[in-house]
Design a protein around this motif. Structure first.
Motif, PDB file in Angstrom:
ATOM      1  N   ARG A 114      -4.102   2.223   2.624  1.00 53.87           N
ATOM      2  CA  ARG A 114      -4.847   1.892   1.390  1.00 53.87           C
ATOM      3  C   ARG A 114      -6.288   2.593   1.431  1.00 53.87           C
ATOM      4  NH1 ARG A 114      -0.302  -0.843  -0.043  1.00 53.87           N
ATOM      5  NH2 ARG A 114       0.021  -2.462   1.651  1.00 53.87           N
TER       6      ARG A 114
ATOM      7  N   GLY B 232       1.245  -0.129   5.486  1.00 50.44           N
ATOM      8  CA  GLY B 232       0.602   0.593   4.237  1.00 50.44           C
ATOM      9  C   GLY B 232      -0.875   1.371   4.534  1.00 50.44           C
TER      10      GLY B 232
ATOM     11  N   GLU C 196      -1.600  -1.916   9.130  1.00 50.23           N
ATOM     12  CA  GLU C 196      -2.062  -1.707   7.787  1.00 50.23           C
ATOM     13  C   GLU C 196      -3.523  -1.070   8.090  1.00 50.23           C
ATOM     14  OE1 GLU C 196      -1.211  -2.673   4.695  1.00 50.23           O
ATOM     15  OE2 GLU C 196       0.747  -3.184   5.464  1.00 50.23           O
TER      16      GLU C 196
ATOM     17  N   PRO D 221       3.709   4.340   2.287  1.00 46.31           N
ATOM     18  CA  PRO D 221       3.139   3.596   1.052  1.00 46.31           C
ATOM     19  C   PRO D 221       1.778   3.616   1.021  1.00 46.31           C
ATOM     20  CG  PRO D 221       4.882   2.415   2.203  1.00 46.31           C
ATOM     21  CD  PRO D 221       4.591   3.549   3.258  1.00 46.31           C
ATOM     22  N   THR D 222       1.247   4.262  -0.050  1.00 49.29           N
ATOM     23  CA  THR D 222      -0.186   4.429  -0.146  1.00 49.29           C
ATOM     24  C   THR D 222      -0.588   3.974  -1.516  1.00 49.29           C
ATOM     25  OG1 THR D 222       0.206   6.428   0.758  1.00 49.29           O
ATOM     26  CG2 THR D 222      -2.107   6.441  -0.348  1.00 49.29           C
ATOM     27  N   GLU D 223      -1.868   3.367  -1.567  1.00 45.75           N
ATOM     28  CA  GLU D 223      -2.559   2.469  -2.657  1.00 45.75           C
ATOM     29  C   GLU D 223      -3.877   3.091  -2.640  1.00 45.75           C
ATOM     30  OE1 GLU D 223      -3.150  -1.834  -4.766  1.00 45.75           O
ATOM     31  OE2 GLU D 223      -2.315  -1.494  -2.703  1.00 45.75           O
TER      32      GLU D 223
ATOM     33  N   ASP E  18       2.925  11.321   0.803  1.00 46.28           N
ATOM     34  CA  ASP E  18       4.240  11.299   0.509  1.00 46.28           C
ATOM     35  C   ASP E  18       5.039  10.909   2.001  1.00 46.28           C
ATOM     36  OD1 ASP E  18       3.395  13.345   2.356  1.00 46.28           O
ATOM     37  OD2 ASP E  18       4.483  14.866   1.460  1.00 46.28           O
TER      38      ASP E  18
END
Length: 492
Positions: free
Chosen positions: A5, A3, A99, A126-128, A123
Motif C-alpha cells: 500500500r 499487499g 502487509e 497486489p498494490t494499492e 506488477d
C-alpha cells in the motif's frame, strides 16, 4: 497474499490524513518511509499517533539529496542503487506475507519518491495507492485566495526550470503553483517579475504545519526559503488583455519569420521588433520561442487554425495594440503571412497596415548545410494536401520534374499522410534518373540535426517525417568528393 500500500498522508497536519490512510496504517505489519540524510521523516511525524504497537519500521534514507556524490555513477547511479536496496527490503517483507505500507507526504504520485517503488513492485505484488491531500491544496487554503475559477487553466511548475522557460509558462497560464523552491527561489522570483505575475503571488512555507508562514513573494528573504515551501499564483492575478476599443488608429500588424530554430538565425530586425510589441500571436511552438518579458502577452494556438489566429491578431491591431504574428522559418514561405492577408480581405480590417519581416527559411538552412543545391533555378512545394487536393500536388510535381528543376519539399509526411513520399518518388523516377541526388535535412539548426545525402533510387520514404525537408536535385546537381551538394548555375 500480502499487499503493498502506498499511502498519501497529506501536507503536514495529522488531521488531514484520510480515514482510509489511517485505517491501513493501523493495520500494517510494516510501515516504510523515506527521509533525508541526518533528518527525520516528515511523513513519519505526521502519522506518529497512528502507528500500531509492534509495527516494523523500514527507514529508506537517501544516500544524497543534491547532485554531489562520490558514487562512480554520479547522482543517478547513487539513486539507482538506493532504490535497488529499497526494493530488496520491501520485497523481503512482501514475500514473507506481511502487509507493507509506504508513507508518502502529500499525494503519492505528485512529485513523490514513492512512485519509483511503485514502478518496481506494482506488477509483482497486489498494490494499492491511497491519494492524499497535496501540499499545494493546503497552501491554497492557507492563502485564502481562489486559485482558479470557471475555465481558468492551472499549471504546476517546478522551480528548477530555467528562468526564461518558467517566465514563459507563468505568462501563458491563469493560475499556477510553483514547487521545489529552496535555493532556486531568487530565479523563481525573477521569473514571476518577468511574467508580470509577482504582484499577488503568495509564498507559503510549511503549509498546514504549526510553523506555517505566508508572505507576499516580493517580501520573502531568499536566504530563509526551505524545501517545504511553494508559491501560489492565483488566476485572478493574470493581467487582463490590454485591448482598448477606443483606439484612435489601428496599429501596424507585424508578421515575423523566426528562422528554422537557432537564436542565431533570428534576424536583428525581427529581434528588435519582438522587443517592442505587446502581443505575440502564433502556433504554440513558435510563440514559445519568443523570450518572455514584463508586459508581453502571448496568444498560442494549434496548428490548423491559421486564419482564426490571423483574425485575432488583426482585431488586436485594429484596437491599437502592437502585435506580432510569428512563424517558423520565413513567414512568407508556407507561413502565417498568407493567412494574415487572407483574413485581412475582410473590409473590417481595411485600415490595419500589415508589414512582413523576412526570416531564414528552412530550405535556405538545409541547402546551406548541404552546400549549394539550390544555386540554380528551383521550385518549392508543400506535400500537405490539407489546403489543396493531391491531384493538384501530383500535377505540379510532374511539371517540375519535366522542367528539370531542383525541388524542395516541405511537409513531406505526417501521421495521417504516410504514402505521399513514396508516391512523390515514383512520379519523379518517371522523369529523373535513379542516381538523382536527394538531400534529407532533419531538425536542421537544432541539437538533433542530421543531414543525409542519398539518391532518388535509395531514398527510403519510411525514414521521412514532418521534421524533414527534402531537396531533390536536377539532372545537373552534383556531389563533390567531400560530400558537398551543388547545382551549377549554367545549363549545358
Amino acid at each position: 497474499m500480502s499487499g503493498f500500500r502506498i499511502v498519501g498522508v497529506g501536507p503536514g497536519d495529522p488531521e488531514l490524513v484520510t480515514l482510509k490512510a489511517a485505517r491501513l496504517i493501523g493495520a500494517a505489519d510494516v510501515v516504510a518511509y523515506h527521509q533525508g540524510v541526518g533528518k527525520r521523516s516528515n511523513a513519519r511525524r505526521i502519522v506518529a499517533g497512528l502507528m500500531p504497537e509492534g509495527v516494523v519500521e523500514e527507514v529508506f534514507e537517501y544516500p544524497v539529496t543534491t547532485g554531489r556524490t562520490d558514487h562512480p555513477g554520479g547522482y543517478d547511479g547513487a539513486m539507482s542503487d538506493f532504490y535497488d536496496d529499497c526494493e530488496r527490503r520491501a520485497v523481503a517483507h512482501l514475500e514473507a506475507g506481511r502487509e507493507v505500507v509506504l508513507l508518502a507526504e502529500g499525494d503519492p504520485l505528485f512529485y513523490g519518491s514513492a512512485m519509483y517503488l511503485h514502478d518496481r513492485l506494482a506488477d509483482r505484488f497486489p498494490t494499492e495507492i491511497v491519494p492524499g491531500i497535496p501540499a499545494f491544496a493546503a497552501a491554497t487554503a492557507a492563502s485564502g485566495t481562489p486559485l482558479v475559477r470557471h475555465t481558468d487553466v492551472l499549471t504546476v511548475l517546478p522551480g528548477t526550470l530555467p528562468v526564461p522557460e518558467l517566465a514563459r509558462r507563468l505568462a501563458d497560464t491563469d493560475g499556477a503553483i510553483i514547487m521545489k523552491l529552496g535555493r532556486r527561489f531568487p530565479g523563481v522570483r525573477d521569473a514571476l517579475e518577468q511574467a508580470g505575475r509577482l504582484d499577488g503571488a503568495v509564498y507559503v512555507e510549511r503549509a498546514s504545519m504549526e510553523a506555517q508562514r505566508l508572505l507576499p513573494v516580493a517580501d520573502v528573504n531568499p536566504a530563509t526559503v526551505p524545501y517545504f515551501s511553494l508559491i501560489v499564483v492565483p488566476g485572478d492575478t493574470k493581467p487582463a488583455p490590454a485591448v482598448s476599443s477606443l483606439a484612435e488608429k489601428s496599429a501596424e500588424l507585424l508578421v515575423i519569420g523566426l528562422g528554422p530554430g537557432p537564436d542565431d538565425w533570428l534576424t536583428p530586425e525581427a529581434a528588435a521588433a519582438l522587443a517592442e510589441v505587446d502581443h505575440v500571436v502564433g502556433y504554440a511552438p513558435y510563440v514559445n520561442r519568443v523570450p518572455q518579458r514584463p508586459g508581453l502577452q502571448r496568444h498560442a494556438s494549434g496548428n490548423t487554425v491559421e486564419v482564426d489566429r490571423a483574425r485575432h491578431a488583426l482585431d488586436l491591431a485594429k484596437a491599437g495594440e502592437r502585435v506580432a504574428v510569428v512563424s517558423g522559418g520565413d513567414a512568407g514561405v508556407f507561413g502565417m503571412a498568407s493567412a494574415v492577408f487572407e483574413a485581412a480581405e475582410d473590409p473590417a480590417y481595411a485600415d490595419v497596415p500589415i508589414r512582413v519581416l523576412p526570416g531564414v527559411s528552412a530550405v535556405q538552412a538545409v541547402a546551406a548545410r548541404a552546400g549549394a543545391p539550390v544555386g540554380a533555378d528551383f521550385a518549392v512545394l508543400s506535400l500537405s494536401d490539407r489546403l489543396k487536393p493531391w491531384e493538384v500536388i501530383e500535377r505540379r510535381v510532374r511539371a517540375i520534374a519535366e522542367a528539370d528543376l531542383v525541388l524542395a519539399i516541405y511537409n513531406p509526411r505526417s501521421r495521417s499522410r504516410t504514402t505521399q513520399v513514396a508516391d512523390l518518388r515514383a512520379i519523379l523516377l518517371e522523369h529523373r534518373a535513379p542516381e538523382t541526388v536527394v538531400v534529407v535535412g532533419r531538425d536542421v539548426g537544432r541539437a538533433e540535426e542530421s543531414l543525409t545525402v542519398t539518391t532518388l533510387a535509395d531514398l527510403d520514404p519510411e525514414s521521412i517525417d514532418m521534421k524533414c525537408l527534402l531537396i531533390v536535385g536536377a539532372s545537373s546537381t552534383r556531389v563533390t568528393p567531400a560530400g558537398r551538394v551543388w547545382t551549377p548555375r549554367f545549363v549545358e
